[in-house]
Design a protein around this motif. Sequence first.
Motif, mmCIF file in Angstrom:
data_model
loop_
_atom_site.group_PDB
_atom_site.id
_atom_site.type_symbol
_atom_site.label_atom_id
_atom_site.label_comp_id
_atom_site.label_asym_id
_atom_site.label_seq_id
_atom_site.Cartn_x
_atom_site.Cartn_y
_atom_site.Cartn_z
ATOM 1 N N ASP A 41 30.160 45.201 31.340
ATOM 2 C CA ASP A 41 30.325 44.824 29.938
ATOM 3 C C ASP A 41 31.799 44.730 29.541
ATOM 4 O OD1 ASP A 41 30.631 47.626 30.119
ATOM 5 O OD2 ASP A 41 29.955 47.939 28.060
ATOM 6 N N HIS A 42 32.684 44.753 30.525
ATOM 7 C CA HIS A 42 34.117 44.535 30.290
ATOM 8 C C HIS A 42 34.696 43.429 31.173
ATOM 9 C CE1 HIS A 42 34.893 48.081 27.635
ATOM 10 N NE2 HIS A 42 33.719 48.392 28.145
ATOM 11 N N VAL A 43 33.975 43.055 32.218
ATOM 12 C CA VAL A 43 34.482 42.021 33.135
ATOM 13 C C VAL A 43 33.498 40.869 33.327
ATOM 14 C CG1 VAL A 43 35.859 43.726 34.405
ATOM 15 C CG2 VAL A 43 33.574 43.112 35.250
ATOM 16 N N GLY A 44 32.364 40.899 32.619
ATOM 17 C CA GLY A 44 31.306 39.922 32.871
ATOM 18 C C GLY A 44 31.715 38.478 32.663
ATOM 19 N N GLY A 45 32.702 38.218 31.801
ATOM 20 C CA GLY A 45 33.135 36.843 31.556
ATOM 21 C C GLY A 45 34.305 36.398 32.397
ATOM 22 N N ASN A 46 34.831 37.269 33.239
ATOM 23 C CA ASN A 46 36.052 36.959 33.988
ATOM 24 C C ASN A 46 36.015 35.617 34.714
ATOM 25 O OD1 ASN A 46 37.090 39.498 33.301
ATOM 26 N ND2 ASN A 46 37.706 39.989 35.391
ATOM 27 N N LEU A 47 35.043 35.459 35.587
ATOM 28 C CA LEU A 47 35.067 34.314 36.489
ATOM 29 C C LEU A 47 34.796 33.008 35.754
ATOM 30 C CD1 LEU A 47 33.363 35.828 39.660
ATOM 31 C CD2 LEU A 47 35.798 35.670 39.078
ATOM 32 N N ASP A 48 33.902 33.016 34.769
ATOM 33 C CA ASP A 48 33.645 31.803 33.999
ATOM 34 C C ASP A 48 34.890 31.384 33.219
ATOM 35 O OD1 ASP A 48 31.074 31.685 34.922
ATOM 36 O OD2 ASP A 48 30.141 32.447 33.087
ATOM 37 N N LEU A 49 35.561 32.350 32.607
ATOM 38 C CA LEU A 49 36.765 32.030 31.831
ATOM 39 C C LEU A 49 37.903 31.567 32.738
ATOM 40 C CD1 LEU A 49 36.638 34.999 29.299
ATOM 41 C CD2 LEU A 49 36.190 32.582 28.795
ATOM 42 N N LYS A 50 38.036 32.210 33.877
ATOM 43 C CA LYS A 50 39.086 31.802 34.820
ATOM 44 C C LYS A 50 38.845 30.377 35.310
ATOM 45 C CE LYS A 50 41.496 33.372 38.980
ATOM 46 N NZ LYS A 50 41.656 34.485 39.947
ATOM 47 N N ALA A 51 37.585 30.050 35.600
ATOM 48 C CA ALA A 51 37.268 28.705 36.072
ATOM 49 C C ALA A 51 37.522 27.654 34.990
ATOM 50 C CB ALA A 51 35.810 28.654 36.526
ATOM 51 N N ARG A 52 37.240 28.000 33.735
ATOM 52 C CA ARG A 52 37.378 27.048 32.634
ATOM 53 C C ARG A 52 38.839 26.815 32.256
ATOM 54 N NH1 ARG A 52 34.439 25.184 27.798
ATOM 55 N NH2 ARG A 52 32.524 26.043 28.683
ATOM 56 N N TYR A 53 39.632 27.896 32.208
ATOM 57 C CA TYR A 53 40.990 27.801 31.661
ATOM 58 C C TYR A 53 42.100 28.004 32.696
ATOM 59 C CZ TYR A 53 38.472 28.364 27.242
ATOM 60 O OH TYR A 53 37.608 28.210 26.183
ATOM 61 N N GLY A 54 41.744 28.412 33.894
ATOM 62 C CA GLY A 54 42.765 28.744 34.883
ATOM 63 C C GLY A 54 43.529 30.004 34.547
ATOM 64 N N SER A 55 42.903 30.924 33.829
ATOM 65 C CA SER A 55 43.558 32.159 33.370
ATOM 66 C C SER A 55 43.837 33.089 34.534
ATOM 67 C CB SER A 55 42.666 32.882 32.355
ATOM 68 O OG SER A 55 42.100 31.970 31.430
ATOM 69 N N ALA A 56 44.964 33.785 34.468
ATOM 70 C CA ALA A 56 45.271 34.837 35.437
ATOM 71 C C ALA A 56 44.645 36.141 34.963
ATOM 72 C CB ALA A 56 46.773 35.004 35.577
ATOM 73 N N ILE A 57 44.121 36.914 35.905
ATOM 74 C CA ILE A 57 43.425 38.165 35.585
ATOM 75 C C ILE A 57 44.291 39.348 35.999
ATOM 76 C CG2 ILE A 57 41.382 39.577 36.031
ATOM 77 C CD1 ILE A 57 39.811 36.984 36.402
ATOM 78 N N ILE A 58 44.501 40.259 35.051
ATOM 79 C CA ILE A 58 45.307 41.463 35.249
ATOM 80 C C ILE A 58 44.403 42.667 35.076
ATOM 81 C CG2 ILE A 58 47.197 42.852 34.285
ATOM 82 C CD1 ILE A 58 48.503 40.224 33.386
ATOM 83 N N GLY A 59 44.497 43.628 35.985
ATOM 84 C CA GLY A 59 43.658 44.819 35.896
ATOM 85 C C GLY A 59 44.282 46.000 36.601
ATOM 86 N N PRO A 60 43.559 47.121 36.646
ATOM 87 C CA PRO A 60 44.120 48.361 37.190
ATOM 88 C C PRO A 60 44.251 48.344 38.708
ATOM 89 C CG PRO A 60 41.830 48.684 36.560
ATOM 90 C CD PRO A 60 42.203 47.314 36.083
ATOM 91 N N ALA A 61 45.428 48.723 39.177
ATOM 92 C CA ALA A 61 45.625 48.831 40.620
ATOM 93 C C ALA A 61 44.691 49.863 41.235
ATOM 94 C CB ALA A 61 47.083 49.195 40.915
ATOM 95 N N ALA A 62 44.383 50.917 40.489
ATOM 96 C CA ALA A 62 43.516 51.979 41.008
ATOM 97 C C ALA A 62 42.079 51.533 41.167
ATOM 98 C CB ALA A 62 43.589 53.195 40.079
ATOM 99 N N ASP A 63 41.741 50.346 40.653
ATOM 100 C CA ASP A 63 40.366 49.837 40.758
ATOM 101 C C ASP A 63 40.368 48.373 41.174
ATOM 102 O OD1 ASP A 63 37.692 50.411 40.688
ATOM 103 O OD2 ASP A 63 37.470 50.220 38.522
ATOM 104 N N ARG A 64 41.374 47.984 41.957
ATOM 105 C CA ARG A 64 41.593 46.581 42.269
ATOM 106 C C ARG A 64 40.400 45.937 42.975
ATOM 107 N NH1 ARG A 64 46.568 45.721 44.606
ATOM 108 N NH2 ARG A 64 47.335 47.831 44.253
ATOM 109 N N ASP A 65 39.638 46.705 43.749
ATOM 110 C CA ASP A 65 38.547 46.132 44.525
ATOM 111 C C ASP A 65 37.294 45.868 43.693
ATOM 112 O OD1 ASP A 65 40.109 46.241 46.812
ATOM 113 O OD2 ASP A 65 39.395 48.244 47.365
#
Length: 271
Positions: free
Chosen positions: A73-97
């Motif tokens: 419920d915090h990352v569910g839109g990531n891939l659709d938005l990235k595909a649509r807009y070419g957005s770069a995704i930034i997140g925690p290094a401690a949870d990178r995987d």
Amino acid sequence: MIPATAHPAPRPATRLDIQLVPALSDNYIHLMRDAATGTVAVVDPSEAAPVVDALARRGWTLDLILNTHHHGDHVGGNLDLKARYGSAIIGPAADRDRIPGLDRAIADGETFLVGACPFTGIDVPGHTRGHIAFHAAEDAALFSGDTLFSLGCGRLFEGTPDQMWRSLTRLRALPGETAVYCGHEYTAGNGRFALTLEPDNADLTARMAAVAALRAADRPTLPTTIGMERATNPFLRADLPALATTVGLAADGDPVAVFAEIRRRKDNFRG
């Protein structure tokens, strides 16, 4: 130890235009635009459609996606938005995987820019092992995900009471005027629980009256401020002797134990 009352100072002017986008049943997605550069970022997009609609209404495009932790419920839109807009995704290094589509992993204390606005990552494990908060000190804004809520804190799904208490005290130490944008509209329920612990807290009573009016008008209770949370949020007040006594522990005891007992009670609260 924090004072029994800690009112927030007036919030300074900000370069960030921050908009709350409701999603799912009680999530908030935070959409922001840097006035100087026009750069647009979104924090914790649980789903893509509300973000697409909000961007279209404003004539904006999306440059960056910021994730505080890996929950769907915090990352569910990531891939659709990235595909649509070419957005770069930034997140925690401690949870990178566990961050879908991650482009840049941010470690504790590392800085990055949203347009011309500097942000710093603050590691705040407890809710999950790799949670991070994003702090824009110059613009007095904090995106706390599910670590610090308005009048509450996140459940301990992967962390310990000690981890969460340390995380919360890091956030509590930020300037009182800092605006707090968290991931859910939980204020009313959290406040009902808080009143079971501090029924005579005048700041809390006044705040709950304001919350009731906002919700009756179908308005969000966010952002809150660090100063307001210091004065009213029991999870930030676990080192107050009165709260220790209220939960049946020694007034001069370990605040981690007090925090753990408050969290246990909240987990079982049905008010």
